[in-house]
Design a protein around this motif. Structure first.
Motif, PDB file in Angstrom:
ATOM      1  N   PHE A 228       0.824  -1.211   0.000  1.00 27.44           N
ATOM      2  CA  PHE A 228       0.000   0.000   0.000  1.00 27.44           C
ATOM      3  C   PHE A 228       0.858   1.262   0.000  1.00 27.44           C
ATOM      4  CE2 PHE A 228      -2.117   3.428   2.308  1.00 27.44           C
ATOM      5  CZ  PHE A 228      -3.278   3.567   1.573  1.00 27.44           C
ATOM      6  N   ILE A 229       1.828   1.346   0.904  1.00 23.40           N
ATOM      7  CA  ILE A 229       2.613   2.579   1.057  1.00 23.40           C
ATOM      8  C   ILE A 229       3.483   2.829  -0.173  1.00 23.40           C
ATOM      9  CG2 ILE A 229       4.421   3.716   2.401  1.00 23.40           C
ATOM     10  CD1 ILE A 229       3.315   2.294   4.880  1.00 23.40           C
ATOM     11  N   SER A 230       4.166   1.796  -0.669  1.00 19.19           N
ATOM     12  CA  SER A 230       5.010   1.985  -1.850  1.00 19.19           C
ATOM     13  C   SER A 230       4.161   2.364  -3.061  1.00 19.19           C
ATOM     14  CB  SER A 230       5.809   0.714  -2.150  1.00 19.19           C
ATOM     15  OG  SER A 230       4.958  -0.367  -2.466  1.00 19.19           O
ATOM     16  N   GLY A 231       3.007   1.722  -3.188  1.00 16.41           N
ATOM     17  CA  GLY A 231       2.117   2.047  -4.298  1.00 16.41           C
ATOM     18  C   GLY A 231       1.571   3.461  -4.192  1.00 16.41           C
ATOM     19  N   PHE A 232       1.178   3.853  -2.980  1.00 14.64           N
ATOM     20  CA  PHE A 232       0.634   5.204  -2.778  1.00 14.64           C
ATOM     21  C   PHE A 232       1.673   6.260  -3.132  1.00 14.64           C
ATOM     22  CE2 PHE A 232      -0.185   9.026  -0.368  1.00 14.64           C
ATOM     23  CZ  PHE A 232      -1.547   9.220  -0.538  1.00 14.64           C
ATOM     24  N   LEU A 233       2.880   6.106  -2.621  1.00 12.50           N
ATOM     25  CA  LEU A 233       3.922   7.103  -2.882  1.00 12.50           C
ATOM     26  C   LEU A 233       4.345   7.100  -4.352  1.00 12.50           C
ATOM     27  CD1 LEU A 233       6.151   6.673   0.306  1.00 12.50           C
ATOM     28  CD2 LEU A 233       4.488   8.489  -0.179  1.00 12.50           C
ATOM     29  N   GLY A 234       4.404   5.917  -4.960  1.00  9.98           N
ATOM     30  CA  GLY A 234       4.768   5.842  -6.365  1.00  9.98           C
ATOM     31  C   GLY A 234       3.695   6.444  -7.262  1.00  9.98           C
ATOM     32  N   PHE A 235       2.431   6.125  -6.963  1.00 11.08           N
ATOM     33  CA  PHE A 235       1.325   6.627  -7.774  1.00 11.08           C
ATOM     34  C   PHE A 235       1.064   8.110  -7.509  1.00 11.08           C
ATOM     35  CE2 PHE A 235       0.910   2.392  -8.836  1.00 11.08           C
ATOM     36  CZ  PHE A 235      -0.184   2.125  -9.622  1.00 11.08           C
ATOM     37  N   PHE A 236       1.601   8.622  -6.411  1.00  8.12           N
ATOM     38  CA  PHE A 236       1.432  10.028  -6.065  1.00  8.12           C
ATOM     39  C   PHE A 236       1.846  10.927  -7.236  1.00  8.12           C
ATOM     40  CE2 PHE A 236       3.096  14.008  -4.256  1.00  8.12           C
ATOM     41  CZ  PHE A 236       2.025  14.420  -3.464  1.00  8.12           C
ATOM     42  N   ALA A 237       2.987  10.598  -7.833  1.00  5.08           N
ATOM     43  CA  ALA A 237       3.516  11.443  -8.910  1.00  5.08           C
ATOM     44  C   ALA A 237       2.737  11.285 -10.212  1.00  5.08           C
ATOM     45  CB  ALA A 237       4.993  11.127  -9.131  1.00  5.08           C
ATOM     46  N   PHE A 238       1.986  10.191 -10.357  1.00 11.62           N
ATOM     47  CA  PHE A 238       1.251   9.990 -11.602  1.00 11.62           C
ATOM     48  C   PHE A 238       0.131  11.003 -11.788  1.00 11.62           C
ATOM     49  CE2 PHE A 238       3.033   5.607 -11.704  1.00 11.62           C
ATOM     50  CZ  PHE A 238       3.515   5.652 -12.992  1.00 11.62           C
ATOM     51  N   PHE A 351      -9.578  -0.929  -0.347  1.00 11.91           N
ATOM     52  CA  PHE A 351      -8.766   0.092   0.317  1.00 11.91           C
ATOM     53  C   PHE A 351      -7.443   0.303  -0.413  1.00 11.91           C
ATOM     54  CE2 PHE A 351      -5.506   1.314   3.457  1.00 11.91           C
ATOM     55  CZ  PHE A 351      -6.033   2.524   3.854  1.00 11.91           C
ATOM     56  N   VAL A 352      -6.820  -0.794  -0.852  1.00  7.08           N
ATOM     57  CA  VAL A 352      -5.557  -0.663  -1.599  1.00  7.08           C
ATOM     58  C   VAL A 352      -5.781   0.096  -2.902  1.00  7.08           C
ATOM     59  CG1 VAL A 352      -3.757  -1.939  -2.835  1.00  7.08           C
ATOM     60  CG2 VAL A 352      -4.514  -2.715  -0.581  1.00  7.08           C
ATOM     61  N   ARG A 353      -6.838  -0.265  -3.640  1.00 11.49           N
ATOM     62  CA  ARG A 353      -7.126   0.430  -4.892  1.00 11.49           C
ATOM     63  C   ARG A 353      -7.492   1.893  -4.638  1.00 11.49           C
ATOM     64  NH1 ARG A 353      -4.557  -1.588  -8.538  1.00 11.49           N
ATOM     65  NH2 ARG A 353      -5.736  -0.238  -9.932  1.00 11.49           N
ATOM     66  N   PHE A 354      -8.209   2.144  -3.542  1.00 11.12           N
ATOM     67  CA  PHE A 354      -8.542   3.524  -3.164  1.00 11.12           C
ATOM     68  C   PHE A 354      -7.269   4.342  -2.937  1.00 11.12           C
ATOM     69  CE2 PHE A 354      -8.982   6.482   0.430  1.00 11.12           C
ATOM     70  CZ  PHE A 354      -9.905   7.384  -0.102  1.00 11.12           C
ATOM     71  N   GLY A 355      -6.310   3.751  -2.234  1.00  6.57           N
ATOM     72  CA  GLY A 355      -5.065   4.449  -1.974  1.00  6.57           C
ATOM     73  C   GLY A 355      -4.306   4.762  -3.250  1.00  6.57           C
ATOM     74  N   LEU A 356      -4.262   3.794  -4.177  1.00  6.87           N
ATOM     75  CA  LEU A 356      -3.542   4.010  -5.426  1.00  6.87           C
ATOM     76  C   LEU A 356      -4.212   5.079  -6.278  1.00  6.87           C
ATOM     77  CD1 LEU A 356      -2.645   0.326  -6.447  1.00  6.87           C
ATOM     78  CD2 LEU A 356      -1.253   1.976  -5.192  1.00  6.87           C
ATOM     79  N   MET A 357      -5.540   5.052  -6.355  1.00  6.19           N
ATOM     80  CA  MET A 357      -6.248   5.996  -7.221  1.00  6.19           C
ATOM     81  C   MET A 357      -6.305   7.392  -6.629  1.00  6.19           C
ATOM     82  SD  MET A 357      -6.853   4.500  -9.985  1.00  6.19           S
ATOM     83  CE  MET A 357      -7.707   5.928 -10.633  1.00  6.19           C
ATOM     84  N   SER A 358      -6.356   7.495  -5.303  1.00  3.89           N
ATOM     85  CA  SER A 358      -6.453   8.816  -4.671  1.00  3.89           C
ATOM     86  C   SER A 358      -5.099   9.475  -4.491  1.00  3.89           C
ATOM     87  CB  SER A 358      -7.150   8.703  -3.315  1.00  3.89           C
ATOM     88  OG  SER A 358      -6.391   7.895  -2.420  1.00  3.89           O
ATOM     89  N   ALA A 359      -4.022   8.710  -4.679  1.00  6.79           N
ATOM     90  CA  ALA A 359      -2.678   9.229  -4.424  1.00  6.79           C
ATOM     91  C   ALA A 359      -2.341  10.433  -5.296  1.00  6.79           C
ATOM     92  CB  ALA A 359      -1.644   8.123  -4.642  1.00  6.79           C
ATOM     93  N   GLY A 360      -2.860  10.442  -6.520  1.00 10.17           N
ATOM     94  CA  GLY A 360      -2.473  11.497  -7.446  1.00 10.17           C
ATOM     95  C   GLY A 360      -3.300  12.756  -7.393  1.00 10.17           C
ATOM     96  N   VAL A 361      -4.217  12.864  -6.420  1.00 12.04           N
ATOM     97  CA  VAL A 361      -5.115  14.016  -6.388  1.00 12.04           C
ATOM     98  C   VAL A 361      -4.359  15.322  -6.174  1.00 12.04           C
ATOM     99  CG1 VAL A 361      -6.989  15.122  -5.115  1.00 12.04           C
ATOM    100  CG2 VAL A 361      -7.134  12.689  -5.689  1.00 12.04           C
TER     101      VAL A 361
END
Length: 410
Positions: A228-238, A351-361
Motif C-alpha cells: 500500500f505505502i510503496s504504491g501510494f507514494l509511487g502513484f502520487f507522482a502519476f 482500500f488498496v485500490r482507493f489508496g492508489l487511485m487517490s494518491a495522485g489528487v
C-alpha cells in the motif's frame, strides 16, 4: 465442479469469463478515457490544462470512491452480482452520454459516473481470482493472463476509439463502451464463485465501516502495508501525468490526438508481454522484491518517455514502461489476494485500490500551476524522477531485508 480444476493448465469456464470481463472493460474504459474524456477536452473543446485537470480530478475522485465502496458490496453479495450490476450501469450511462453533445458539463458528468463504475469494476476484477482459485500457482497464472489479455484489449481500445473518432464524432466512443460493457455483463452472469467465505450475518458492511476494516487489515499486515505505502507514494507522482500528458503530446511532441491512442497501445502491447513473462516465472519469484523492482522500472521508463521532444524516444520509453507495468499490476493483485483473508478480500482490495487511485489528487491539482511556471515537460520529468526514487528506495530496502533474512537462516 469439473469446470474448476486446473489439469493440464486448462482454464475453468469461470476463469475464461473473468478474463473476458476484464478485457472488455479495459477496452471500453481506455478508449473513453483517452479519446472521450482527455482527447475531447483537449481537442474538441480546445481545453486548457485546468479543464483537463478538472475532468481528471473528478474522474480520479469518483474512481477512488468506487474502489472503496465496492469492497463492502463484494464482501456482502460476492463479486459476480456486483460485477453484473456495475456492467449494466456502465452500459446505460455511456449510452446516454453518447447520445448527447460534447460540452464541459457533459464531460464532467461522464467523468463522475464512469469513474464510480470504473472503480467498482476495477476492485471486482482484482478481487475475483481470490474467489476462483485457492493456490498461488493458479492465481499467478490467472492474474498474469488477465493482465496479458486485458492489455491486448487495452491496446485495441484506443485503436478502435481512434478509428471511430477519425470517421464519426467523439460521442461514438461512448456508444462503443455501451455495447462492450453490455457484453461484459452477459459474461458476468455465468462467472460463478468457487470459494465462498463465511459471512457474519450481523457484520456491518457500510462503506465507511468497510473502509475502516480494509485499512485496519491492510496496515496490520507487513506485506500488505508495504504494498500500500510503496504504491501510494509511487502513484502520487502519476497525478501530474493525468492532467498534463495530453498537453505533452500537443505542445511538446506536437502530434495529433490519435497519438494519444497509439502510444497508449504501445504500453498495452508491451505490458501484455510483461504479464505473459510473469506467468512463466517460478512461484517464489512472485514476491515483493519483484513488485518494487517493477515500480522502479516504471519510474526510469517514464523519465525516458517524457525526457525529450522526440516521438521515437517517447515510443521507446512507453515500450519499457509497459513491460514494467506488465509485472507491476498482476503482482499487486497476486500478493493482496495471497495475504488477505477471503472474508475481507473485497474490503482490503478496495482500500488498496482507493489508496492508489487517490494518491495522485494533490499533484493533479498542483500540476497545471507548476506547468504554467516551469513548463509541461519539466513537470512530467520531475514526476518521473519521483516515481523512480520511490521505487529505488523501497526496492533496495527490500533487497537488503531479503539478504539479511537469508543470512540469519544460514
Amino acid at each position: 465442479m469439473g469446470g474448476t480444476t486446473h489439469e493440464n493448465n486448462k482454464l475453468s469456464i469461470a476463469e475464461k469469463r473473468l478474463i473476458g470481463i476484464e478485457s472488455l472493460q479495459w477496452c471500453a474504459n481506455n478508449a473513453v478515457y483517452f479519446l472521450g474524456l482527455i482527447g475531447a477536452a483537449t481537442y474538441d473543446l480546445a481545453g486548457t490544462a485546468f479543464l483537463v485537470a478538472a475532468i481528471t480530478l473528478v474522474r480520479n475522485l469518483a474512481t477512488s470512491i468506487g474502489n472503496v465502496a465496492a469492497g463492502s458490496v463484494i464482501d456482502s453479495i460476492g463479486p459476480r452480482k456486483t460485477t453484473v450490476a456495475v456492467c449494466a450501469f456502465s452500459a446505460v450511462t455511456s449510452l446516454l452520454i453518447g447520445l448527447g453533445p460534447i460540452t464541459e458539463a457533459s464531460l464532467i458528468i461522464a467523468a463522475a459516473a464512469l469513474g464510480v463504475s470504473g472503480g467498482f469494476i476495477n476492485t471486482c476484477t482484482h478481487a475475483y481470482p481470490g474467489y476462483l482459485i485457492a493456490t498461488l500457482t493458479g492465481r499467478q497464472r490467472l492474474n498474469g493472463l488477465m493482465v496479458f489479455y486485458s492489455n491486448i484489449a487495452f491496446t485495441l481500445g484506443p485503436i478502435f476509439g481512434g478509428a471511430l473518432v477519425s470517421t464519426f464524432s467523439t460521442q461514438s466512443v461512448y456508444l462503443f463502451m455501451a455495447a462492450t460493457m453490455a457484453a461484459a455483463g452477459v459474461l458476468a452472469l455465468g462467472c460463478h464463485e468457487v470459494l465462498q467465505p463465511e459471512r457474519e450475518e450481523d457484520a456491518k458492511m457500510g462503506i465507511l465501516s468497510g473502509m475502516v476494516d480494509g485499512a485496519r487489515m491492510t496496515l496490520q499486515n507487513h506485506d500488505l502495508r508495504l504494498i500500500f505505502i510503496s504504491g501510494f507514494l509511487g502513484f502520487f507522482a502519476f497525478g501530474a501525468f493525468d492532467s498534463l500528458e495530453s498537453l505533452f503530446y500537443r505542445d511538446v511532441l506536437e502530434v495529433d490526438v490519435v497519438w494519444l491512442g497509439w502510444l497508449s497501445s504501445v504500453v498495452g502491447f508491451t505490458s501484455s508481454i510483461g504479464a505473459w513473462l510473469l506467468t512463466k516465472l517460478p512461484d517464489r519469484m512472485a514476491n515483493l522484491t519483484l513488485l518494487l523492482g517493477s515500480l522502479f522500472g516504471v519510474g526510469l521508463a517514464s523519465m525516458i518517455y517524457v525526457g525529450t521532444d522526440i516521438l521515437a524516444v517517447a515510443i521507446v520509453g512507453q515500450s519499457i514502461n509497459g513491460l514494467a507495468w506488465g509485472f507491476l499490476e498482476p503482482l499487486q493483485m497476486i500478493l493482496v489476494q495471497e495475504k488477505a483473508p477471503i472474508a475481507y478480500l473485497g474490503r482490503i482490495m478496495g482500500f488498496v485500490r482507493f489508496g492508489l487511485m487517490s494518491a495522485g489528487v494533490l499533484p493533479l491539482l498542483a500540476a497545471p500551476a507548476l506547468a504554467e511556471a516551469f513548463g509541461v515537460q519539466a513537470v512530467l520529468f520531475a514526476a518521473s524522477c519521483i516515481i523512480a526514487l520511490v521505487g529505488a528506495v523501497f526496492f533496495f530496502g527490500q533487497v537488503k531485508r531479503a539478504r539479511s533474512r537469508a543470512a540469519q537462516s544460514e
